[in-house]
Enzyme design. Structure first.
Site, PDB file in Angstrom:
ATOM      1  N   HIS A   1       7.861 -26.601   1.073  1.00 41.93           N
ATOM      2  CA  HIS A   1       7.186 -27.346   0.012  1.00 41.93           C
ATOM      3  C   HIS A   1       5.628 -26.903  -0.841  1.00 41.93           C
ATOM      4  O   HIS A   1       4.720 -28.027  -1.028  1.00 41.93           O
ATOM      5  CB  HIS A   1       6.322 -28.648   1.425  1.00 41.93           C
ATOM      6  CG  HIS A   1       7.497 -29.575   2.125  1.00 41.93           C
ATOM      7  ND1 HIS A   1       8.111 -30.123   1.999  1.00 41.93           N
ATOM      8  CD2 HIS A   1       8.261 -29.018   2.664  1.00 41.93           C
ATOM      9  CE1 HIS A   1       9.055 -30.972   2.699  1.00 41.93           C
ATOM     10  NE2 HIS A   1       9.433 -29.333   3.086  1.00 41.93           N
TER      11      HIS A   1
ATOM     12  N   GLU B   1       0.854  -1.111  -0.059  1.00 38.79           N
ATOM     13  CA  GLU B   1       0.189  -0.190   0.520  1.00 38.79           C
ATOM     14  C   GLU B   1       0.799   1.423  -0.203  1.00 38.79           C
ATOM     15  O   GLU B   1       0.660   2.763  -0.371  1.00 38.79           O
ATOM     16  CB  GLU B   1      -0.490  -0.102   1.412  1.00 38.79           C
ATOM     17  CG  GLU B   1      -1.887   0.895   1.188  1.00 38.79           C
ATOM     18  CD  GLU B   1      -2.665   0.701   2.205  1.00 38.79           C
ATOM     19  OE1 GLU B   1      -4.136   0.056   2.080  1.00 38.79           O
ATOM     20  OE2 GLU B   1      -3.094   0.638   3.172  1.00 38.79           O
TER      21      GLU B   1
ATOM     22  N   LYS C   1     -14.382   2.126  -2.569  1.00 35.40           N
ATOM     23  CA  LYS C   1     -14.617   2.777  -1.397  1.00 35.40           C
ATOM     24  C   LYS C   1     -16.002   3.635  -2.223  1.00 35.40           C
ATOM     25  O   LYS C   1     -16.847   3.297  -1.536  1.00 35.40           O
ATOM     26  CB  LYS C   1     -14.244   3.832  -0.730  1.00 35.40           C
ATOM     27  CG  LYS C   1     -12.502   2.787   0.693  1.00 35.40           C
ATOM     28  CD  LYS C   1     -12.233   4.062   0.629  1.00 35.40           C
ATOM     29  CE  LYS C   1     -11.009   3.222   2.572  1.00 35.40           C
ATOM     30  NZ  LYS C   1     -10.374   3.494   3.209  1.00 35.40           N
TER      31      LYS C   1
END
Length: 463
Positions: A323, A294, A437
């Protein structure tokens, strides 16, 4: 005493068969590049833009946070943080690193009768329902964390919980189950707190969410659970002092930022893997992911030019991801740098039984310890990547106590703002999330936001 050592030899060309950074550049052009970035950051520190630098020294705010935690602690069995992004990841990082990821599963005596710490950082109704069914809401304190008091997800959860509390304990008692952590002067939560007498703590206006881990945002829940927040701030202050040098080779945060930036912009290593060899630091790698992504992923540079820049942080944990991801790190595109976190000096260990002398594929493990195996795996993975010309650096943490963690958190925060200066972007803003938003507010009918009709997907492209 410092708890951190940065080993960056495997970023340099002598270790990588000619790949990587020429070490002479650490004294020449990269040193000058960092000095310029350092001056940018120092100017922002002086102007007050980067308020997180002051957090280790904010004694009065810390004392009031501790005092409220001391007052609340005996009254509740559970603390639930309602927050998202930096308002949640900081608490998870402190809880898991210093108390352990199984803290909430311990019985009361093992926890010293300290509260369990839960975090609701999503509006998944299943998670909300399951948590409310799991806890006794009458013995639970809810810490609502939102700087603006307008975060849709957090405020929705607040309204859900408040309704449950009113039904469970009554309208007069419900406010006593909340602590608001929000802007000190404005916003919805601040006005509710003042009007209804709800306990509250400030988020400094010049401290953004992802840089707020050493503020009341995370220190309050940590203090409620008995974490030594004074030691956290002591460690952070130590890192701040250590990173005040404009000389690249003397500044560990500067070395980290400079080498990761050079690896990206000069060698195409745009993916920065944070790989702690500790389950307790798994949440830390997610905290770093938000901090790095960010802060550095930006469309425009400081001059307004369209650059669409920024590295991609990738959380991992050793040895689990050996793994699942290391195959890609070893043989996939040369677009990654792995930052290993090694925890040294830990007292706790588990001995491996030596009761099976056969077969040989088991007997070699007998008599050793799980901690030795973990360290051997980290060192072997580091060397395997080095032999394959893949750059890595290792941040060694001597012990995982509050002071050491505070030092680590501050060093990473400082490295982030140095990296922002190197990329030429503003590491403090997040304009890229604002459109989503606004569209969300419109869809939900919030006053002042246009309810855009979002296009439906084309049925031709659905299977």
């Amino acid at each position: 005493m410092t708890h951190l050592t940065l080993d960056y030899g495997n970023m340099l060309s002598p270790s990588l068969d000619g790949r990587g950074t020429d070490p002479e550049r650490l004294q020449t052009d990269l040193a000058e590049r960092f000095r310029s970035a350092f001056e940018v950051v120092e100017a922002s520190r002086v102007s007050g833009e980067t308020g997180f630098f002051r957090l280790p020294h904010a004694t009065e705010m810390h004392q009031s946070t501790r005092a409220l935690a001391d007052r609340c602690r005996p009254e509740f069995d559970n603390l639930v943080v309602l927050g998202i992004g930096g308002s949640a990841l900081g608490t998870l990082t402190l809880r898991d690193a210093l108390l352990g990821p199984l803290w909430n599963e311990l019985h009361d005596e093992a926890r010293g009768h300290l509260p369990r710490i839960f975090v609701l950082d999503n509006v998944d109704p299943t998670s909300v329902r399951d948590l409310l069914a799991h806890i006794d809401i009458r013995r639970t304190l809810f810490n609502v964390v939102s700087k603006s008091g307008a975060t849709a997800e957090t405020m929705a959860l607040f309204l859900v919980i408040e309704a449950y509390l009113i039904e469970s304990v009554g309208v007069d008692e419900a406010p006593n189950h909340f602590v608001f952590t929000t802007d000190p002067e404005q916003g919805v939560l601040r006005s509710i707190a003042e009007r209804e007498g709800i306990a509250s703590l400030p988020i400094p206006p010049d401290v953004g969410g992802r840089f707020s881990i050493l503020s009341p945002v995370a220190l309050f829940p940590a203090a409620v659970a008995g974490i030594d927040t004074t030691a956290l701030l002591t460690g952070a202050a130590s890192a701040d002092e250590r990173c005040r040098s404009p000389v690249l080779m003397e500044n560990p945060a500067g070395v980290m930022a400079t080498l990761l930036h050079a690896a990206h912009t000069e060698s195409g290593a745009s993916i920065h893997v944070m790989m702690p060899y500790s389950d307790r630091l798994r949440s830390f790698s997610r905290w770093f992911q938000q901090l790095w992504a960010e802060s550095l992923g930006k469309a425009h540079d400081l001059a307004g030019n369209l650059v669409n820049t920024g590295p991609t942080p990738l959380p991992a944990v050793g040895v689990s991801d050996q793994h699942s991801q290391v195959q890609l790190f070893m043989e996939g595109p040369r677009d990654k740098v792995v930052v290993f976190l090694a925890v040294t000096g830990m007292d706790a260990d588990v001995k491996i039984g030596s009761h099976r002398s056969e077969p040989a594929s088991l007997s070699y493990l007998g008599g050793q310890t799980v901690g030795h195996l973990l360290e051997a795996e980290r060192r072997a993975t580091t060397e395997a990547l080095r032999q394959n010309g893949r750059p890595t650096m290792t941040l060694e943490i001597n012990g995982l106590d509050a002071e050491a963690l505070g030092e680590l958190l501050m060093l990473m925060s400082i490295s982030t703002v140095y990296a922002g200066a190197l990329y030429g972007v503003d590491p403090l803003g997040q304009p890229g999330v604002e459109l989503g938003k606004r569209l969300t507010y419109g869809l939900l009918g919030r006053e002042g936001f246009e309810g855009h009709a979002l296009p439906e997907s084309d049925p031709r492209w659905r299977v």
